[in-house]
Design a protein around this motif. Structure first.
Motif, mmCIF file in Angstrom:
data_model
loop_
_atom_site.group_PDB
_atom_site.id
_atom_site.type_symbol
_atom_site.label_atom_id
_atom_site.label_comp_id
_atom_site.label_asym_id
_atom_site.label_seq_id
_atom_site.Cartn_x
_atom_site.Cartn_y
_atom_site.Cartn_z
ATOM 1 N N ALA A 18 48.523 -1.243 55.575
ATOM 2 C CA ALA A 18 48.644 0.174 55.936
ATOM 3 C C ALA A 18 48.189 0.408 57.376
ATOM 4 C CB ALA A 18 47.824 1.028 54.971
ATOM 5 N N PHE A 19 47.074 -0.212 57.761
ATOM 6 C CA PHE A 19 46.568 -0.052 59.130
ATOM 7 C C PHE A 19 47.575 -0.576 60.145
ATOM 8 C CE2 PHE A 19 41.882 -0.271 57.658
ATOM 9 C CZ PHE A 19 41.831 1.106 57.571
ATOM 10 N N GLU A 21 50.873 -1.131 59.854
ATOM 11 C CA GLU A 21 52.132 -0.390 59.921
ATOM 12 C C GLU A 21 51.936 1.003 60.518
ATOM 13 O OE1 GLU A 21 54.333 -0.605 56.279
ATOM 14 O OE2 GLU A 21 54.816 -2.720 56.659
ATOM 15 N N ALA A 22 50.763 1.590 60.292
ATOM 16 C CA ALA A 22 50.484 2.906 60.868
ATOM 17 C C ALA A 22 50.359 2.838 62.389
ATOM 18 C CB ALA A 22 49.201 3.475 60.272
ATOM 19 N N GLY A 24 52.274 1.248 64.311
ATOM 20 C CA GLY A 24 53.610 1.250 64.894
ATOM 21 C C GLY A 24 53.963 -0.063 65.563
#
Length: 205
Positions: A18-19, A21-22, A24
């Motif tokens: 999650a970190f 992919e967040a 970018g």
């Protein structure tokens, strides 16, 4: 950038995914063990970085790292771990790892480290490059042993015979036998194999 993250702790793996992919510009694939990582590499050859949990199933210490590094796609590979000795980190780097990422890193630092390694650089926290880094003295087993006994235990963990350990440490064989007997008693080992296993499971070397 495409990142393969292999960790047997579902929550931690999902959190790292999650970190990343967040942040970018990076996509991820998550798996739970070494076999899963190898299977993912068989299916996809364009990972910019493979991040392996040092303690997950199938790793067998640094053997798993070396196995992934030897894969036909020649991926860049880094380790992630909650704890590891300075010696483990240095041996991993010597084996060709792109870096070592402590699980204690803040999220932003973790993402930056992954991006850094995926771009072709190496990453090891500064404190792991010093003599004071994540010392084995913190482990209860290491606290029981003298410096010399630790050196002998390292020899046992590396599968060396008493004669080889004596030569490496410039000591007599009887002296090594005495150290072996003492460290057996201190760590609760019945034989060389058990002592080596205890040392490996404790990540002392």
């Amino acid at each position: 950038m495409k990142i393969l993250i292999a960790d047997d702790h579902d929550l931690l793996r999902d959190t790292v995914v999650a970190f990343v992919e967040a942040a970018g510009a990076m996509s991820t694939v998550g798996v739970s063990d070494l076999d899963g990582a190898l299977a993912a590499l068989d299916e996809t050859a364009d990972f910019d970085l493979v991040l392996l949990d040092y303690n997950m199933p199938g790793m067998r210490g640094l053997d798993g790292l070396k196995q992934v590094l030897a894969h036909k796609v020649s991926p860049r590979v880094a380790l992630i771990s909650g704890e590891a000795s300075r010696d483990v980190v240095h041996r991993a780097m010597a084996a060709g790892a792109a870096g070592f990422v402590p699980k204690t890193l803040p999220a932003k630092s973790l993402v930056n480290a992954i991006r850094f390694m995926a771009a072709g650089e190496q990453f090891v926290p500064a404190d792991l490059l010093t003599e004071e880094a994540i010392s084995t003295e913190r482990h209860p087993i290491a606290q029981k042993l003298t410096k010399r006994e630790m050196e002998v235990l390292q020899g046992l963990a590396e599968g060396k015979a008493n004669k080889e350990i004596a030569r490496d440490l410039d000591l007599s064989e009887p002296t090594i036998k005495l150290h072996v007997k003492n460290l057996y008693r201190k760590i609760g080992a019945a034989n060389r194999t058990q002592a080596a296993l205890i040392a490996r499971e404790a990540e002392l070397f």
